[in-house]
Design a protein around this motif. Structure first.
Motif, PDB file in Angstrom:
ATOM      1  N   ASP A 320       0.961  -0.981   0.320  1.00 39.39           N
ATOM      2  CA  ASP A 320      -0.203   0.058   0.027  1.00 39.39           C
ATOM      3  C   ASP A 320       0.965   1.168   0.144  1.00 39.39           C
ATOM      4  O   ASP A 320       0.419   2.420   0.645  1.00 39.39           O
ATOM      5  CB  ASP A 320      -0.861  -0.010   1.272  1.00 39.39           C
ATOM      6  CG  ASP A 320      -2.264   0.700   0.710  1.00 39.39           C
ATOM      7  OD1 ASP A 320      -2.474   0.947  -0.090  1.00 39.39           O
ATOM      8  OD2 ASP A 320      -3.056   0.866   2.039  1.00 39.39           O
ATOM      9  N   GLY A 323      -1.094   3.631  -1.627  1.00 38.25           N
ATOM     10  CA  GLY A 323      -2.611   3.982  -1.199  1.00 38.25           C
ATOM     11  C   GLY A 323      -3.594   3.165  -2.304  1.00 38.25           C
ATOM     12  O   GLY A 323      -4.625   3.308  -2.353  1.00 38.25           O
ATOM     13  N   ARG A 324      -3.005   2.303  -3.039  1.00 39.19           N
ATOM     14  CA  ARG A 324      -3.842   1.532  -4.006  1.00 39.19           C
ATOM     15  C   ARG A 324      -4.219   0.176  -3.693  1.00 39.19           C
ATOM     16  O   ARG A 324      -4.506  -0.509  -4.622  1.00 39.19           O
ATOM     17  CB  ARG A 324      -3.360   1.758  -5.469  1.00 39.19           C
ATOM     18  CG  ARG A 324      -3.206   3.210  -5.875  1.00 39.19           C
ATOM     19  CD  ARG A 324      -2.988   3.395  -7.347  1.00 39.19           C
ATOM     20  NE  ARG A 324      -3.946   3.159  -8.261  1.00 39.19           N
ATOM     21  CZ  ARG A 324      -3.950   3.190  -9.629  1.00 39.19           C
ATOM     22  NH1 ARG A 324      -2.598   3.688 -10.125  1.00 39.19           N
ATOM     23  NH2 ARG A 324      -4.801   2.812 -10.067  1.00 39.19           N
ATOM     24  N   LYS A 325      -3.705  -0.442  -2.366  1.00 36.52           N
ATOM     25  CA  LYS A 325      -3.780  -1.709  -2.145  1.00 36.52           C
ATOM     26  C   LYS A 325      -5.516  -2.209  -2.122  1.00 36.52           C
ATOM     27  O   LYS A 325      -5.671  -3.477  -2.991  1.00 36.52           O
ATOM     28  CB  LYS A 325      -3.388  -2.015  -0.637  1.00 36.52           C
ATOM     29  CG  LYS A 325      -3.226  -3.449  -0.345  1.00 36.52           C
ATOM     30  CD  LYS A 325      -2.402  -3.458   0.864  1.00 36.52           C
ATOM     31  CE  LYS A 325      -2.519  -5.023   1.532  1.00 36.52           C
ATOM     32  NZ  LYS A 325      -1.520  -4.989   2.662  1.00 36.52           N
ATOM     33  N   VAL A 364      -8.483  -1.826   4.107  1.00 39.68           N
ATOM     34  CA  VAL A 364      -8.091  -3.244   3.130  1.00 39.68           C
ATOM     35  C   VAL A 364      -8.714  -4.433   3.394  1.00 39.68           C
ATOM     36  O   VAL A 364      -9.213  -5.044   2.817  1.00 39.68           O
ATOM     37  CB  VAL A 364      -6.612  -3.169   3.380  1.00 39.68           C
ATOM     38  CG1 VAL A 364      -6.208  -4.895   2.785  1.00 39.68           C
ATOM     39  CG2 VAL A 364      -5.850  -2.174   2.430  1.00 39.68           C
TER      40      VAL A 364
END
Length: 393
Positions: A320, A323-325, A364
């Motif tokens: 992450d 921040g795109r996990k 998540v």
């Protein structure tokens, strides 16, 4: 008129007794249930009914044994199992429990590692996993992993670590194939056979890389050595009667600069039950977003050129860093049903080089839980199930 002498009276009485036995007693013992008692099924016949021999045979025949039902396949058709791998493995289920809570879903497979230098067969490890409703999958690694741990503690660069741990001459593939480890292999074969339930073995994974001593590009190994070593291990297990093993051949998904052709590394369909793949979405060194299909599709296409065995994503995770996990997880599970040949996905729930865990953040964890709540992932594993080894089962 003939006189009734005593001898003649005795003869007449004897004849009457014999006739009584023939018409009354003998049928009961001849057509009874085997214990000298007349069959209830005959006794209940209506008065005057003539019981033929054929009717009697049908009435007294033992109930037919119901046909044995075939074991249920794992996973069932149209389903995809979810698995988990943790750093502690079956020695500590804390991370598994946290994963299960976050995912709101019990994983059906647990992957754990054992290195040949120190790992001895321990039934308790397998029983603890199966007792929790998960198929044990052993990542069986022919090396001394302590060398890797020592290099990491010294905080060497990744490339130096790879070079150090891949150079272990004692574990050359040719040494495995010629039988140097047979007594060790046999101890595991006999142990796994004794379990009495299915076990998956992912032997010498990511063989198309250069970071393990069983890769053909390092450690003095030569082309063809990997297949010879694999077949030797497989054949030893087979000869020992350890037929409860699902053999998982698991290369790494293609990465930048990889050139190794996978076909020469494949042992053959008669030696492999599942094909596995390792691949991660990492933004540790780049900010470029790579989707699940960008990571795996080229390798899947190559594999389908030589085998149609069921496919399992044996290691995957996402970092992450930018921040795109959660986005990657959401997209992955959106496209996964398009891959009908993928029967399972194992999440690498470890904070190692990067934090791959779904528990890394509430957002998540929520995204992952929503994804695996789909009906496709609603299934269970039990020891009586038979691992699916063909896509048309």
């Amino acid at each position: 008129m003939v006189g009734l002498t005593v001898p003649r009276v005795m003869m007449m009485l004897t004849g009457a007794l014999l006739l009584t036995y023939a018409f009354a007693i003998a049928p009961a013992t001849t057509f009874g249930d085997g214990d000298g008692v007349r069959s209830d099924r005959l006794a209940k016949a209506e008065p005057g009914t003539v019981v033929t021999v054929e009717a009697h045979a049908a009435a007294t025949a033992a109930p037919a044994t119901p046909p044995r039902t075939a074991p249920e396949l794992f996973p069932p058709g149209g389903k995809t199992f979810i698995g988990v791998a943790t750093l502690e493995g079956p020695y500590d289920f804390t991370a598994v429990n946290k994963f299960t809570t976050a995912a709101k879903r019990q994983p059906q497979v647990m992957l754990f590692s054992s290195g040949w230098a120190t790992g001895k067969f321990d039934r308790a490890l397998f029983d603890q996993i199966s007792g929790r409703g998960m198929l044990p999958m052993l990542a069986w690694e022919p090396w001394d992993y302590l060398l890797d741990e020592a290099a990491r503690k010294k905080r060497y660069a990744a490339r130096k670590i790879d070079k150090m741990r891949s150079n272990q001459p004692s574990y050359r593939l040719s040494h495995i194939a010629r039988g140097d480890f047979d007594s060790y292999l046999l101890s595991w074969a006999e142990g796994i056979k004794s379990l009495g339930y299915p076990v998956a073995i992912r032997f010498a994974h990511e063989m198309n890389g250069n970071w393990y001593p069983w890769c053909e590009m390092v450690n003095g190994n030569r082309p063809g050595d990997y297949v010879k070593a694999w077949r030797h291990v497989h054949d030893l297990f087979r000869a020992a009667g350890a037929t409860n093993v699902t053999w998982v051949w698991s290369p790494n998904a293609r990465w930048a600069g990889s050139t190794q052709n996978l076909r020469p590394l494949y042992p053959g369909d008669e030696y492999v039950d599942w094909v596995g793949l390792s691949g991660y979405y990492s933004t540790g060194s780049t900010t470029k977003y790579r989707s699940f299909e960008e990571i795996f599709n080229d390798t899947i296409k190559e594999i389908r050129g030589f085998t149609s065995k069921p496919l399992v994503i044996t290691e995957t995770g996402a970092s992450d860093a930018v921040g795109r996990k959660a986005e990657w997880i959401r997209e992955t599970f959106r496209v996964l049903p398009r891959h009908k040949d993928i029967i399972g996905l194992i999440w690498f729930e470890v904070n190692k080089e990067l934090d791959w865990r779904i528990v890394s953040s509430p957002a998540v964890a929520k995204t992952f839980a929503q994804a695996v709540a789909a009906p496709r992932y609603q299934l269970t594993w039990s020891p009586g199930m038979l691992p699916r080894t063909a896509l048309d089962d």
